[in-house]
Design a protein around this motif. Structure first.
Motif, PDB file in Angstrom:
ATOM      1  N   THR A   7     -33.753 -40.675 -43.764  1.00  0.00           N
ATOM      2  CA  THR A   7     -34.163 -40.511 -42.362  1.00  0.00           C
ATOM      3  C   THR A   7     -35.607 -40.586 -41.968  1.00  0.00           C
ATOM      4  O   THR A   7     -36.550 -40.375 -42.735  1.00  0.00           O
ATOM      5  N   GLY A  12     -32.955 -36.824 -37.487  1.00  0.00           N
ATOM      6  CA  GLY A  12     -32.289 -37.497 -38.724  1.00  0.00           C
ATOM      7  C   GLY A  12     -32.165 -36.491 -39.673  1.00  0.00           C
ATOM      8  O   GLY A  12     -31.193 -36.452 -40.694  1.00  0.00           O
ATOM      9  N   LEU A  15     -29.352 -33.974 -39.449  1.00  0.00           N
ATOM     10  CA  LEU A  15     -28.137 -34.314 -39.818  1.00  0.00           C
ATOM     11  C   LEU A  15     -28.039 -34.649 -41.345  1.00  0.00           C
ATOM     12  O   LEU A  15     -27.338 -34.556 -42.035  1.00  0.00           O
ATOM     13  N   GLN A  18     -27.137 -31.640 -43.195  1.00  0.00           N
ATOM     14  CA  GLN A  18     -25.740 -31.193 -42.849  1.00  0.00           C
ATOM     15  C   GLN A  18     -25.023 -32.150 -43.847  1.00  0.00           C
ATOM     16  O   GLN A  18     -24.242 -31.552 -44.601  1.00  0.00           O
ATOM     17  N   LEU A  19     -25.556 -33.400 -44.150  1.00  0.00           N
ATOM     18  CA  LEU A  19     -24.724 -34.135 -44.995  1.00  0.00           C
ATOM     19  C   LEU A  19     -24.832 -34.104 -46.420  1.00  0.00           C
ATOM     20  O   LEU A  19     -24.087 -33.805 -47.164  1.00  0.00           O
ATOM     21  N   ILE A  65     -29.944 -42.727 -41.676  1.00  0.00           N
ATOM     22  CA  ILE A  65     -30.094 -42.115 -40.436  1.00  0.00           C
ATOM     23  C   ILE A  65     -30.954 -42.789 -39.477  1.00  0.00           C
ATOM     24  O   ILE A  65     -32.053 -42.180 -39.416  1.00  0.00           O
ATOM     25  N   GLU A  93     -28.583 -40.610 -35.333  1.00  0.00           N
ATOM     26  CA  GLU A  93     -29.044 -39.240 -35.648  1.00  0.00           C
ATOM     27  C   GLU A  93     -28.168 -38.105 -34.988  1.00  0.00           C
ATOM     28  O   GLU A  93     -28.251 -37.189 -35.338  1.00  0.00           O
ATOM     29  N   LYS A  94     -27.380 -38.434 -33.989  1.00  0.00           N
ATOM     30  CA  LYS A  94     -26.472 -37.445 -33.349  1.00  0.00           C
ATOM     31  C   LYS A  94     -25.008 -37.503 -34.241  1.00  0.00           C
ATOM     32  O   LYS A  94     -24.279 -36.661 -33.860  1.00  0.00           O
ATOM     33  N   GLY A  95     -25.055 -38.274 -35.332  1.00  0.00           N
ATOM     34  CA  GLY A  95     -23.782 -38.225 -35.923  1.00  0.00           C
ATOM     35  C   GLY A  95     -22.463 -38.635 -35.209  1.00  0.00           C
ATOM     36  O   GLY A  95     -21.365 -38.420 -35.632  1.00  0.00           O
ATOM     37  N   THR A  96     -22.758 -39.511 -34.259  1.00  0.00           N
ATOM     38  CA  THR A  96     -21.426 -39.996 -33.364  1.00  0.00           C
ATOM     39  C   THR A  96     -20.752 -41.333 -34.108  1.00  0.00           C
ATOM     40  O   THR A  96     -19.501 -41.334 -34.014  1.00  0.00           O
ATOM     41  N   LEU A 120     -18.160 -35.442 -41.134  1.00  0.00           N
ATOM     42  CA  LEU A 120     -18.927 -35.341 -39.645  1.00  0.00           C
ATOM     43  C   LEU A 120     -18.291 -35.157 -38.458  1.00  0.00           C
ATOM     44  O   LEU A 120     -18.831 -34.809 -37.473  1.00  0.00           O
ATOM     45  N   ALA A 122     -17.179 -37.983 -37.180  1.00  0.00           N
ATOM     46  CA  ALA A 122     -17.689 -39.145 -36.424  1.00  0.00           C
ATOM     47  C   ALA A 122     -16.753 -40.205 -36.484  1.00  0.00           C
ATOM     48  O   ALA A 122     -15.650 -40.041 -36.958  1.00  0.00           O
TER      49      ALA A 122
END
Length: 346
Positions: A7, A12, A15, A18-19, A65, A93-96, A120, A122
């Motif tokens: 990242t 990033g 996220l 989180q990952l 990311i 970076e929003k994980g969309t 995520l 996503a």
């Protein structure tokens, strides 16, 4: 599976954390200004370009990311081919969106993309034609079956035929519990392959396929139990392996591993032969052999020397999970070989 997450922004990093909570064994790389010394998190040092070059061929999956353009420019110098490159994923970076960018099939990026997108919440973005058309590429089929491919040009031609709506005939020596898409047609007889636009034979037999439209996927289910005289060279061992496989009509491409007794674990000729064949050398403890050696013919000399009366046969048997011994014992040039075929072709 070795996973690296890279990242370059504060968002990033969030996220990435989180990952990492879902993938605790992964390594997360962040810019030095966002590095806070947490375990399993590392600063990008000295820069992203250098780091990508250092880790690209040491991991199974790379998750970036950041913008796709940045990723493309940084990985481009390190690309080799689909059999060697890791899977590469790109996430905003929003994980969309989670994009499978590289090595979707053999590298596993497509399946990993689906997994990450699910974690995520996503949108998975997969662009390989066979996946979009909900069929199966030939390399994906081989991977699912644990088979080896040697003719990659023909593999690509057959996959192109499939994604353009064509059908492929397939003949199996042994059935596999896999559901095939409609683009594959199961054939009842081997000779039916010769009446197909393209055909695939799944098996380990030594067969000369007549025609440039027929592909063999080599099942990895042949196991060799082996013993040898101390100090014998790898060239002699390889010669005897090839001769033994020829005797039982099996392809060396289907050889899964060599198996020997623990007293031979440092035998350089065996170690080198396994390295050349690019397969494991599995070591069986004599205690394990003693538990099954009553099933095989024993040698009193071998028993007195190493404590068990047989090596190659019990090693082939144990190494194949109790498979079928298709060559009980062949001795020549100081090498003893037994060959087993795993029952389920896996």
């Amino acid at each position: 599976m070795k996973v690296a997450i890279l990242t370059v922004t504060k968002g990033g990093r969030a996220l990435g954390l989180q990952l990492k909570s879902h993938l605790p064994q992964s390594q997360l790389y962040v810019l030095p200004k966002f590095y806070e010394g947490e375990e399993g998190i590392y600063p990008i040092d000295p820069d992203l370009k250098t780091l990508v070059g250092e880790i690209f061929h040491t991991v199974d999956q790379l998750i970036f990311i950041m913008a796709t353009g940045i990723v493309v420019r940084h990985i481009a110098p390190h690309l080799r081919d689909k059999r060697q490159d890791p899977g590469v994923l790109v996430i905003d970076e929003k994980g969309t969106n989670v994009i499978s960018l590289l090595s979707g099939h053999i590298g596993g990026a497509n399946s990993f993309t689906l997994k990450i997108a699910d974690l995520l919440g996503a949108n998975p973005v997969i662009t390989t034609a066979s996946d979009v058309r909900e069929t199966m590429a030939v390399d994906t089929l081989a991977q699912s079956l644990g088979c080896r491919i040697t003719d990659w040009q023909l593999t690509k031609k057959i996959t192109a035929h499939i994604v353009n709506g064509g059908k492929v005939g397939i003949y199996w020596d042994k059935s596999f519990s896999i559901k095939l898409p409609e683009s594959y047609e199961n054939l009842e007889k081997f000779d039916d392959l010769y009446h197909q636009t393209y055909g695939i034979y799944v098996g380990n037999r030594c067969i000369t396929l007549q025609g440039s439209n027929l592909l063999q996927l080599y099942t990895q289910n042949i196991v060799i139990g082996i013993g040898c005289r101390r100090g014998i060279d790898a060239a002699t061992i390889l010669e005897e392996i090839k001769s033994s496989l020829k005797e039982v009509g099996k392809r060396i491409e289907s050889l899964k591993k060599l198996v020997t007794v623990d007293v031979k674990k440092d035998e350089e000729g065996l170690l080198e032969a396994a390295r050349i064949l690019n397969i494991p050398l599995e070591i069986i403890e004599r205690q394990k052999i003693a538990e099954v050696e009553g099933l095989f013919q024993a040698s009193s000399f071998v028993k007195e020397t190493i404590g068990v009366g047989s090596v190659s046969e019990p090693c082939a048997y144990l190494g194949s999970g109790g498979g079928n011994l298709i060559l009980k014992k062949r001795k020549n040039q100081g090498v003893t070989i037994s060959i087993a075929e795993e029952e389920e072709g896996r």
